[in-house]
Design an enzyme around this catalytic site. Sequence first.
Site, PDB file in Angstrom:
ATOM      1  N   TRP A 164       0.807  -1.221   0.000  1.00 13.68           N
ATOM      2  CA  TRP A 164       0.000   0.000   0.000  1.00 13.68           C
ATOM      3  C   TRP A 164       0.844   1.277   0.000  1.00 13.68           C
ATOM      4  CZ3 TRP A 164       1.841   2.392   4.183  1.00 13.68           C
ATOM      5  CH2 TRP A 164       2.281   1.618   5.262  1.00 13.68           C
ATOM      6  N   ASN A 165       2.158   1.183   0.261  1.00 13.27           N
ATOM      7  CA  ASN A 165       2.896   2.445   0.441  1.00 13.27           C
ATOM      8  C   ASN A 165       3.187   3.157  -0.882  1.00 13.27           C
ATOM      9  OD1 ASN A 165       4.899   0.588  -0.291  1.00 13.27           O
ATOM     10  ND2 ASN A 165       6.463   1.606   0.920  1.00 13.27           N
ATOM     11  N   PRO A 189      -3.487  -6.099  -5.552  1.00  7.37           N
ATOM     12  CA  PRO A 189      -2.997  -4.937  -4.802  1.00  7.37           C
ATOM     13  C   PRO A 189      -3.338  -5.074  -3.323  1.00  7.37           C
ATOM     14  CG  PRO A 189      -5.059  -4.395  -5.901  1.00  7.37           C
ATOM     15  CD  PRO A 189      -4.757  -5.827  -6.270  1.00  7.37           C
ATOM     16  N   ALA A 190      -2.733  -4.238  -2.509  1.00  6.31           N
ATOM     17  CA  ALA A 190      -3.069  -4.218  -1.085  1.00  6.31           C
ATOM     18  C   ALA A 190      -4.518  -3.762  -0.929  1.00  6.31           C
ATOM     19  CB  ALA A 190      -2.131  -3.263  -0.350  1.00  6.31           C
ATOM     20  N   GLY A 241       6.592  -6.305  -0.497  1.00  5.76           N
ATOM     21  CA  GLY A 241       5.919  -6.176   0.790  1.00  5.76           C
ATOM     22  C   GLY A 241       6.856  -6.569   1.915  1.00  5.76           C
ATOM     23  N   GLU A 263      10.701  -8.328  -3.337  1.00  7.02           N
ATOM     24  CA  GLU A 263      11.181  -6.995  -2.926  1.00  7.02           C
ATOM     25  C   GLU A 263      10.635  -6.766  -1.532  1.00  7.02           C
ATOM     26  OE1 GLU A 263      13.197  -5.062  -4.569  1.00  7.02           O
ATOM     27  OE2 GLU A 263      13.245  -6.128  -6.474  1.00  7.02           O
ATOM     28  N   LEU A 264      11.487  -6.978  -0.535  1.00  7.44           N
ATOM     29  CA  LEU A 264      10.989  -7.047   0.845  1.00  7.44           C
ATOM     30  C   LEU A 264      11.447  -5.843   1.678  1.00  7.44           C
ATOM     31  CD1 LEU A 264      11.589 -10.902   1.227  1.00  7.44           C
ATOM     32  CD2 LEU A 264       9.585  -9.688   0.334  1.00  7.44           C
ATOM     33  N   CYS A 297      10.356   1.753   1.973  1.00  6.23           N
ATOM     34  CA  CYS A 297      11.360   0.701   2.197  1.00  6.23           C
ATOM     35  C   CYS A 297      12.772   1.262   2.191  1.00  6.23           C
ATOM     36  CB  CYS A 297      11.221  -0.384   1.135  1.00  6.23           C
ATOM     37  SG  CYS A 297      11.399   0.246  -0.542  1.00  6.23           S
ATOM     38  N   GLU A 394      12.299  -2.585  10.935  1.00  7.85           N
ATOM     39  CA  GLU A 394      11.965  -1.527   9.984  1.00  7.85           C
ATOM     40  C   GLU A 394      10.788  -0.789  10.616  1.00  7.85           C
ATOM     41  OE1 GLU A 394       9.833  -3.017   6.576  1.00  7.85           O
ATOM     42  OE2 GLU A 394      10.798  -1.530   5.308  1.00  7.85           O
TER      43      GLU A 394
HETATM   44  N1  LIG Z   1      11.810  -3.712  -1.458  1.00  9.64           N
HETATM   45  C1  LIG Z   1      10.887  -2.965  -2.022  1.00  9.64           C
HETATM   46  O1  LIG Z   1      10.947  -2.601  -3.191  1.00  9.64           O
HETATM   47  C2  LIG Z   1       9.699  -2.513  -1.239  1.00  9.64           C
HETATM   48  C3  LIG Z   1       8.895  -1.510  -1.773  1.00  9.64           C
HETATM   49  C4  LIG Z   1       7.758  -1.108  -1.068  1.00  9.64           C
HETATM   50  C5  LIG Z   1       7.441  -1.709   0.150  1.00  9.64           C
HETATM   51  N2  LIG Z   1       8.253  -2.688   0.631  1.00  9.64           N
HETATM   52  C6  LIG Z   1       7.955  -3.298   1.932  1.00  9.64           C
HETATM   53  O2  LIG Z   1       6.549  -3.505   2.083  1.00  9.64           O
HETATM   54  C7  LIG Z   1       6.206  -3.461   3.465  1.00  9.64           C
HETATM   55  C8  LIG Z   1       5.006  -2.573   3.678  1.00  9.64           C
HETATM   56  O3  LIG Z   1       3.967  -2.914   2.865  1.00  9.64           O
HETATM   57  P1  LIG Z   1       2.731  -3.783   3.386  1.00  9.64           P
HETATM   58  O4  LIG Z   1       2.421  -3.495   4.818  1.00  9.64           O
HETATM   59  O5  LIG Z   1       1.641  -3.628   2.372  1.00  9.64           O
HETATM   60  O6  LIG Z   1       3.326  -5.245   3.319  1.00  9.64           O
HETATM   61  P2  LIG Z   1       2.564  -6.620   3.546  1.00  9.64           P
HETATM   62  O7  LIG Z   1       3.599  -7.673   3.421  1.00  9.64           O
HETATM   63  O8  LIG Z   1       1.712  -6.609   4.754  1.00  9.64           O
HETATM   64  O9  LIG Z   1       1.548  -6.685   2.319  1.00  9.64           O
HETATM   65  C9  LIG Z   1       1.989  -6.723   0.989  1.00  9.64           C
HETATM   66  C10 LIG Z   1       0.965  -7.447   0.147  1.00  9.64           C
HETATM   67  O10 LIG Z   1       0.793  -8.765   0.648  1.00  9.64           O
HETATM   68  C11 LIG Z   1      -0.567  -8.994   0.976  1.00  9.64           C
HETATM   69  N3  LIG Z   1      -0.632  -9.843   2.175  1.00  9.64           N
HETATM   70  C12 LIG Z   1      -0.662  -9.437   3.457  1.00  9.64           C
HETATM   71  N4  LIG Z   1      -0.704 -10.501   4.284  1.00  9.64           N
HETATM   72  C13 LIG Z   1      -0.694 -11.589   3.508  1.00  9.64           C
HETATM   73  C14 LIG Z   1      -0.714 -12.989   3.775  1.00  9.64           C
HETATM   74  N5  LIG Z   1      -0.769 -13.465   5.002  1.00  9.64           N
HETATM   75  N6  LIG Z   1      -0.665 -13.838   2.725  1.00  9.64           N
HETATM   76  C15 LIG Z   1      -0.606 -13.356   1.470  1.00  9.64           C
HETATM   77  N7  LIG Z   1      -0.608 -12.052   1.152  1.00  9.64           N
HETATM   78  C16 LIG Z   1      -0.636 -11.172   2.151  1.00  9.64           C
HETATM   79  C17 LIG Z   1      -1.173  -7.628   1.185  1.00  9.64           C
HETATM   80  O11 LIG Z   1      -2.569  -7.629   0.963  1.00  9.64           O
HETATM   81  C18 LIG Z   1      -0.415  -6.821   0.157  1.00  9.64           C
HETATM   82  O12 LIG Z   1      -0.993  -6.972  -1.117  1.00  9.64           O
HETATM   83  C19 LIG Z   1       7.453  -2.940   4.164  1.00  9.64           C
HETATM   84  O13 LIG Z   1       8.124  -4.002   4.759  1.00  9.64           O
HETATM   85  C20 LIG Z   1       8.279  -2.358   3.017  1.00  9.64           C
HETATM   86  O14 LIG Z   1       9.657  -2.298   3.242  1.00  9.64           O
HETATM   87  C21 LIG Z   1       9.367  -3.102  -0.017  1.00  9.64           C
HETATM   88  N1  LIG Z   2      10.759   4.158  -2.480  1.00 13.06           N
HETATM   89  C1  LIG Z   2      10.804   2.874  -3.114  1.00 13.06           C
HETATM   90  C2  LIG Z   2       9.634   2.031  -2.805  1.00 13.06           C
HETATM   91  C3  LIG Z   2       9.771   1.512  -1.403  1.00 13.06           C
HETATM   92  O1  LIG Z   2       8.929   1.618  -0.546  1.00 13.06           O
HETATM   93  C4  LIG Z   2      11.053   3.060  -4.588  1.00 13.06           C
HETATM   94  O2  LIG Z   2      11.581   4.102  -4.941  1.00 13.06           O
HETATM   95  O3  LIG Z   2      10.787   2.209  -5.386  1.00 13.06           O
END
Ligand SMILES: NC(=O)c1ccc[n+]([C@@H]2O[C@H](COP(=O)([O-])OP(=O)(O)OC[C@H]3O[C@@H](n4cnc5c(N)ncnc54)[C@H](O)[C@@H]3O)[C@@H](O)[C@H]2O)c1
Ligand SMILES: N[C@@H](CC=O)C(=O)O
Length: 497
Positions: A164-165, A189-190, A241, A263-264, A297, A394
């Site tokens: 969602w971010n 999507p989220a 996520g 991408e975590l 992230c 984080e």
């Molecule tokens: N590395 C990157 O490029 C990057 C970019 C953006 C965000 N992130 C990470 O994303 C996280 C924040 O986003 P978030 O809170 O939406 O993450 P999240 O892991 O809670 O959710 C991500 C996605 O997974 C789904 N989801 C949630 N729980 C689930 C489950 N039990 N089983 C299957 N799917 C599930 C959600 O609905 C959503 O679509 C942070 O840790 C951030 O660092 C990483």
């Molecule tokens: N800021 C990142 C997304 C992470 O949350 C990007 O630039 O892709």
Amino acid sequence: MKLSKTLSARIDDPRLFRQYAYVNGKWTHGEGGREEAVFDPATGEAIGHIPWLEAHQIREAVDAAEAAFVHWRALRADERCERLLAWYDLIQANREDLATIMTLEQGKPLPDARGEVEYGASFVRWFAEEGKRTFGETIPSHIPNATLGTLKEPVGIAALITPWNFPLAMITRKAAAAMAAGCPVIVKPAGETPFSALALAELAERAGIPAGIFNVVLGDAPEVSKILCAEERVKALSFTGSTRVGRLLIEQSAGTVKRLSMELGGNAPFIVAPDMDPKEAAFAAVAAKFQTAGQDCLAANRILVHESIHDEFVEHFVERMSALTVGNGLESEIDLGPLIHRQAVDKAAAIVDDAISRGARLVAGDQNQAPGPNFFMPVLLTGVTRDMQVWREENFAPVAGVTAYSDDDQVIEMANDTEYGLAAYVYTHDIRRIWKMLRALEFGMVSVNSVKMTGPPVPFGGVKQSGLGREGGITGIDEYLETKYYCLGGLGSVSGS
Ligand SMILES: NC(=O)c1ccc[n+]([C@@H]2O[C@H](COP(=O)([O-])OP(=O)(O)OC[C@H]3O[C@@H](n4cnc5c(N)ncnc54)[C@H](O)[C@@H]3O)[C@@H](O)[C@H]2O)c1
Ligand SMILES: N[C@@H](CC=O)C(=O)O
């Protein structure tokens, strides 16, 4: 369902606001009658509802993608490029509405949302072009009288699960790469931010992307993900996520041996060396910490400042941080919007309490000033130590933690003391120090003297528990391509044997 007043009053094209899933080119409601409300995090007002699809409807999306794949993969790369460029143009043309939808569902300030639309669109243009460069190789033959080489072929249906971010750019960075490679996509999507994804679907349809190539499924996240992971016809899973959910999806995909891109989470160190101007470094650190209210992230999670400039740095940090404005992202001159929901605010408060109880000093950040229940005022903690949550986790909130260090080896060890390895920032003008840190930091991305580091040409991704694979850049499309080796016997070899 009625368009909420807030949205109808604010967007020019109401057809961009869809409260249905999008499967096989059709706007689809949930057959079981389940639905979910989506809230504006700034006001708590429900801005719309989305249906939850039933298991058989998710499988129908896979059926549709399977059927559409046959034609899409057979198009020439330049034909797919044309359609993706049409999508790019439409995203750009509708930038204002897309930004408004994003601010309403995600909370980020409108200028940031506009920036994300631009950023998200840039991946579509990049991969539209990259799709024309998926070259195979000619291999000098070691087999007499044979010609050897490779072809690049689309991997097949790709499931894309996004956070969602960054509700738009995290989709386009995956979807454009997959579609340019010749793959159909199923986006999940989220639940907090589905409307940006659905607006992208509307624009994909207008751009002439065929039915079944760009699908958006909605529903109970664990239920939908389990189905997609267990589906043998889904050949690739790209997830952005949290590390917790990423691990779960890796496990769930084991049975069908998928191509995985993960991408975590991150826990970025921001290192300030003694040769830096403390004011310049402090202003950069504020920018690297508070973008998207810290829900990024790449957010600077652990700020490590040389002891010789620590106090001055902190003074300038407070000065800059105090100037940040917090409020509804639709209003003008706002730097930080709300956090995504109340749980995120509670988590931020718990992280601050934990740090204070373990000896950190709360230098700035008064939560009594918060303009609403989902808002969290920027916080600065000093004296942060490794036993604190603010160091280990984080925090994904506007909570900055500063720690003093005494030498380069120590700060490298401190920076690497995390299970994460997404991004690191280094602020120094000393070239020897730059090289030493660049080599020693265990992160997929290291940015020196620059807060901005991302964009289409960049191989974005992490090491350790921050993920697998790279998005964007010249290798991002490879996540959706198979290499097929061929050996042509009896035709002579390119090396003449
Ligand atoms: N590395 C990157 O490029 C990057 C970019 C953006 C965000 N992130 C990470 O994303 C996280 C924040 O986003 P978030 O809170 O939406 O993450 P999240 O892991 O809670 O959710 C991500 C996605 O997974 C789904 N989801 C949630 N729980 C689930 C489950 N039990 N089983 C299957 N799917 C599930 C959600 O609905 C959503 O679509 C942070 O840790 C951030 O660092 C990483
Ligand atoms: N800021 C990142 C997304 C992470 O949350 C990007 O630039 O892709």
